[in-house]
Design a protein around this motif. Structure first.
Motif, PDB file in Angstrom:
ATOM      1  N   ILE A   1       0.845  -1.210   0.000  1.00 39.40           N
ATOM      2  CA  ILE A   1       0.000   0.000   0.000  1.00 39.40           C
ATOM      3  C   ILE A   1       0.873   1.250   0.000  1.00 39.40           C
ATOM      4  CG2 ILE A   1      -1.608   1.339   1.416  1.00 39.40           C
ATOM      5  CD1 ILE A   1      -2.840  -1.375   2.279  1.00 39.40           C
ATOM      6  N   SER A   2       1.938   1.259   0.865  1.00 50.49           N
ATOM      7  CA  SER A   2       2.788   2.458   0.944  1.00 50.49           C
ATOM      8  C   SER A   2       3.559   2.690  -0.362  1.00 50.49           C
ATOM      9  CB  SER A   2       3.760   2.364   2.126  1.00 50.49           C
ATOM     10  OG  SER A   2       4.624   1.260   1.968  1.00 50.49           O
ATOM     11  N   SER A   3       4.015   1.602  -1.020  1.00 50.35           N
ATOM     12  CA  SER A   3       4.736   1.769  -2.298  1.00 50.35           C
ATOM     13  C   SER A   3       3.790   2.267  -3.399  1.00 50.35           C
ATOM     14  CB  SER A   3       5.403   0.456  -2.705  1.00 50.35           C
ATOM     15  OG  SER A   3       4.430  -0.522  -2.976  1.00 50.35           O
ATOM     16  N   SER A   4       2.556   1.752  -3.434  1.00 51.73           N
ATOM     17  CA  SER A   4       1.583   2.223  -4.434  1.00 51.73           C
ATOM     18  C   SER A   4       1.207   3.675  -4.172  1.00 51.73           C
ATOM     19  CB  SER A   4       0.343   1.325  -4.456  1.00 51.73           C
ATOM     20  OG  SER A   4      -0.340   1.408  -3.225  1.00 51.73           O
ATOM     21  N   GLN A   5       1.141   4.065  -2.873  1.00 50.15           N
ATOM     22  CA  GLN A   5       0.822   5.456  -2.525  1.00 50.15           C
ATOM     23  C   GLN A   5       1.944   6.379  -2.991  1.00 50.15           C
ATOM     24  OE1 GLN A   5       0.547   6.158   1.678  1.00 50.15           O
ATOM     25  NE2 GLN A   5      -0.780   7.943   1.439  1.00 50.15           N
ATOM     26  N   LEU A   6       3.197   5.976  -2.796  1.00 50.69           N
ATOM     27  CA  LEU A   6       4.327   6.795  -3.239  1.00 50.69           C
ATOM     28  C   LEU A   6       4.351   6.937  -4.770  1.00 50.69           C
ATOM     29  CD1 LEU A   6       7.164   5.547  -0.847  1.00 50.69           C
ATOM     30  CD2 LEU A   6       6.154   7.824  -0.898  1.00 50.69           C
ATOM     31  N   GLN A   7       4.039   5.865  -5.475  1.00 54.70           N
ATOM     32  CA  GLN A   7       3.989   5.933  -6.937  1.00 54.70           C
ATOM     33  C   GLN A   7       2.908   6.896  -7.410  1.00 54.70           C
ATOM     34  OE1 GLN A   7       3.449   1.945  -8.390  1.00 54.70           O
ATOM     35  NE2 GLN A   7       5.615   1.382  -8.092  1.00 54.70           N
ATOM     36  N   ALA A   8       1.743   6.842  -6.707  1.00 53.07           N
ATOM     37  CA  ALA A   8       0.636   7.748  -7.086  1.00 53.07           C
ATOM     38  C   ALA A   8       1.020   9.195  -6.825  1.00 53.07           C
ATOM     39  CB  ALA A   8      -0.617   7.371  -6.315  1.00 53.07           C
TER      40      ALA A   8
ATOM     41  N   GLU B   1       4.057  10.470  -6.837  1.00 55.72           N
ATOM     42  CA  GLU B   1       5.064  10.882  -7.837  1.00 55.72           C
ATOM     43  C   GLU B   1       4.399  11.204  -9.179  1.00 55.72           C
ATOM     44  OE1 GLU B   1       8.014   7.791  -8.036  1.00 55.72           O
ATOM     45  OE2 GLU B   1       8.732   8.205  -6.013  1.00 55.72           O
ATOM     46  N   GLN B   2       3.405  10.412  -9.580  1.00 54.80           N
ATOM     47  CA  GLN B   2       2.680  10.678 -10.825  1.00 54.80           C
ATOM     48  C   GLN B   2       1.888  11.980 -10.733  1.00 54.80           C
ATOM     49  OE1 GLN B   2       0.340   7.217 -11.688  1.00 54.80           O
ATOM     50  NE2 GLN B   2       2.132   5.962 -12.243  1.00 54.80           N
ATOM     51  N   LEU B   3       1.308  12.247  -9.533  1.00 53.63           N
ATOM     52  CA  LEU B   3       0.553  13.490  -9.307  1.00 53.63           C
ATOM     53  C   LEU B   3       1.490  14.690  -9.366  1.00 53.63           C
ATOM     54  CD1 LEU B   3      -2.294  14.596  -8.595  1.00 53.63           C
ATOM     55  CD2 LEU B   3      -1.636  14.437  -6.209  1.00 53.63           C
ATOM     56  N   ARG B   4       2.677  14.540  -8.825  1.00 52.55           N
ATOM     57  CA  ARG B   4       3.650  15.630  -8.829  1.00 52.55           C
ATOM     58  C   ARG B   4       4.072  15.945 -10.275  1.00 52.55           C
ATOM     59  NH1 ARG B   4       8.821  15.866  -4.799  1.00 52.55           N
ATOM     60  NH2 ARG B   4       8.761  18.114  -4.574  1.00 52.55           N
ATOM     61  N   ALA B   5       4.182  14.892 -11.077  1.00 56.62           N
ATOM     62  CA  ALA B   5       4.548  15.120 -12.480  1.00 56.62           C
ATOM     63  C   ALA B   5       3.437  15.861 -13.225  1.00 56.62           C
ATOM     64  CB  ALA B   5       4.840  13.789 -13.162  1.00 56.62           C
ATOM     65  N   ILE B   6       2.193  15.602 -12.834  1.00 58.57           N
ATOM     66  CA  ILE B   6       1.061  16.254 -13.496  1.00 58.57           C
ATOM     67  C   ILE B   6       0.904  17.691 -12.999  1.00 58.57           C
ATOM     68  CG2 ILE B   6      -1.454  16.223 -13.815  1.00 58.57           C
ATOM     69  CD1 ILE B   6      -1.265  13.161 -13.592  1.00 58.57           C
ATOM     70  N   SER B   7       0.788  17.869 -11.644  1.00 58.74           N
ATOM     71  CA  SER B   7       0.560  19.211 -11.098  1.00 58.74           C
ATOM     72  C   SER B   7       1.191  19.300  -9.711  1.00 58.74           C
ATOM     73  CB  SER B   7      -0.942  19.493 -11.016  1.00 58.74           C
ATOM     74  OG  SER B   7      -1.171  20.687 -10.321  1.00 58.74           O
TER      75      SER B   7
END
Length: 196
Positions: free
Chosen positions: A135-142, A144-150
């Motif tokens: 769960i924590s690794s999937s949260q970190l990936q999400a 990072e993807q959000l940071r790339a978007i906005s």
């Protein structure tokens, strides 16, 4: 009067003579009394015994000692019985009646159950830690993807949400002090020195 004094002195001297006194001073006699002699008697002579009787007694003693030594040598391999270990004959006769046919090994059974419980709890904790890591690794990936978007959405996502865990506490309300109320401190006498 003089005759009376003479008679009294005679009686006193006779009584003093019976006590075996020694006078060291004529005017003020000091009497040293000697204890009466103890009637001691000479030691008894040992009776002369026949040497054959003495020899027979010594022989009997020697034979008794030899017999006890032989008895001890015979029982060297035999262990001394311990009273706590020996069990009564009545129980020995009832041994077959009291013998159990089923073997119950409760301690072993309890240990097996305990082992099974430990392995179950270990597997459960492993699964929980794996799930938390996933769960924590999937949260970190999400994130990072959000940071790339906005970047603004990423900052809002990182902030704490106070409404997620609602917490309300009701405690005593603070009241203002009563005007003119004199707090009782107890009775005391003011003894502070005052300089004039």
């Amino acid at each position: 009067m003089n005759s009376l004094i003479r008679k009294m002195s005679m009686v006193i001297t006779e009584s003093l003579m019976s006590q075996r006194t020694i006078c060291t001073n004529i005017r003020f006699p000091t009497f040293l009394q000697v204890s009466s002699p103890l009637l001691a008697e000479p030691m008894k002579k040992k009776k002369k015994m026949d040497p054959q009787i003495i020899k027979a007694r010594e022989e009997r003693k020697r034979k008794r000692i030899e017999k006890s030594i032989k008895k001890l040598e015979k029982n060297t391999k035999q262990l001394k019985p311990i009273e706590e270990i020996d069990w009564p004959i009545s129980l020995q006769k009832q041994k077959l009646l009291r013998e159990r046919t089923e073997t119950i090994s409760q301690p072993q059974q309890g240990q097996d159950i305990l082992k099974a419980w430990r392995s179950y709890k270990y597997q459960q904790s492993l699964q929980e830690t794996k799930m938390i890591d996933r769960i924590s690794s999937s949260q970190l990936q999400a994130l990072e993807q959000l940071r790339a978007i906005s970047e603004d959405l990423y900052i809002k996502a990182i902030q704490m949400d106070d409404l997620l865990l609602p917490f309300t506490a009701a405690g005593p309300s603070s009241t203002p002090p009563i005007i003119g109320y004199d707090v009782l401190d107890g009775e005391y006498i003011d003894e502070t020195p005052k300089w004039k």
